[in-house]
Write an enzyme that holds these catalytic residues in place. Structure first.
Site, short mmCIF file in Angstrom:
data_model
loop_
_atom_site.label_atom_id
_atom_site.label_comp_id
_atom_site.label_asym_id
_atom_site.label_seq_id
_atom_site.Cartn_x
_atom_site.Cartn_y
_atom_site.Cartn_z
N VAL A 121 -0.01 2.57 5.69
CA VAL A 121 -0.67 1.43 6.72
C VAL A 121 -0.01 0.19 6.71
CG1 VAL A 121 -2.78 -0.13 6.75
CG2 VAL A 121 -2.83 2.49 6.14
N GLY A 130 4.09 1.42 2.32
CA GLY A 130 2.99 2.54 2.22
C GLY A 130 2.65 2.70 3.81
N ASP A 137 -13.98 5.90 2.42
CA ASP A 137 -15.23 6.85 2.71
C ASP A 137 -15.57 7.51 1.21
OD1 ASP A 137 -12.65 8.14 2.85
OD2 ASP A 137 -13.77 10.11 2.98
N TYR A 188 -11.12 7.42 -8.01
CA TYR A 188 -10.47 6.41 -6.81
C TYR A 188 -11.68 5.92 -6.32
CZ TYR A 188 -8.58 5.82 -2.23
OH TYR A 188 -8.13 5.24 -1.00
#
Length: 296
Positions: free
Chosen positions: A18, A16, A107, A130
């Protein structure tokens, strides 16, 4: 993490955005065992336990997640298992091994109705599956009692995978005009920034005393500095892009671009706690974007 350098770090989601960067920045902090979804699938809780017990890490770093925000609305079970249950299993296994866990949240645990930047102890109220899954993961980690750091980040992009930056560059080559949402505000955060700051935090843990993890465990906001709208982000991308023909980027309201998952209007998060605890300052989102575009 204050013992000798002969320690093992289990890194999930290495393919992925990150995870790919963390596989590089964590070098030197221990022996990195990096696994992708084929080796550790967050939807397979038994596999998670088996892999952790085989590797026996001193630290688990978990950037892996179910990140298809709109698809999560119709694939609730998988999203909740990967984002809500799996982090709890990782935390339980970390606690059993007396290991530590670093996990990444979002967030989207907030509803976006606050006027200013969110701080870590503001009330959470996720508006989509999510966000609900990621909040469940945060709570499961805290409930486990393991040593942990949870980094909430936002609007992640990079030079690989699926993200807003790469989508804009692709569409910019195909179209003369793009309509982009201008009434949602947040901090576009480069995957390299997340990985670099994580490595800096861990470097502090390596040299700290035994009480470091118990003192520092908790939730921290980790985003790029300052904020913009998706429209502002898109304009900046094309300002830096080497394209023969750049599209016109027109601002629209979110209501003109309906999506299955509701997004918060305000995704701004304060990094003050991160700066206070670790002495780290994230770069301005524009500077990070410039560096990313130079890399591309």
């Amino acid at each position: 993490m204050s013992e000798s350098l002969d320690r093992t770090i289990l890194l999930t989601g290495v393919s992925g955005q990150v995870g790919f960067e963390l596989a590089r920045t964590l070098q030197g902090l221990g022996r990195v065992v990096a696994v992708d979804r084929s080796a550790l699938d967050l939807c397979d809780l038994d596999q998670i336990r088996r892999v952790v017990r085989e590797v026996r890490p001193a630290l688990i770093v978990n950037p892996a997640a179910y990140t298809a925000v709109d698809m999560a609305e119709s694939n609730i079970d998988a999203a909740m298992r990967a984002n809500g249950e799996a982090p709890g299993v990782l935390a339980e296994e970390a606690k059993r091994l007396n290991a530590a866990l670093i996990h990444y949240s979002t967030d989207y645990v907030f509803d976006g109705t606050k006027d200013g930047a969110y701080v870590e102890d503001d009330a959470v109220n996720p508006q989509n599956v999510y966000g609900k899954g990621k909040l469940a993961g945060e709570r499961a980690i805290a409930a486990s009692g393991c040593n942990h750091l949870i980094f909430r980040t936002s609007w992640v992009y990079g030079s690989r995978g699926k993200n807003f930056l790469l989508t804009m560059l692709r569409l910019g080559k195909e179209r003369d005009e793009l309509n982009v949402v201008a009434d949602q505000i947040g901090a576009p955060t480069w995957s390299v920034t997340i990985a670099a700051l994580t490595a800096n935090v861990l470097a502090q843990a390596v040299t700290a005393g035994d009480g470091w993890w118990s003192e520092k465990s908790g939730v921290y906001h980790l985003t790029a500095g300052d904020s913009t709208s998706w429209h502002g982000f898109a304009q900046a991308i094309f300002d830096y892009a080497w394209l023969d023909r750049k599209p016109v980027v027109k601002p629209i309201q979110a209501t003109a671009y309906p999506t299955p998952a509701k997004r918060p209007a305000n995704s701004r998060m304060s990094n003050d706690k991160l700066a206070s605890a670790f002495g780290l300052c994230a770069p301005d989102w524009r500077e990070a974007l410039r560096l990313c575009m130079a890399e591309l």
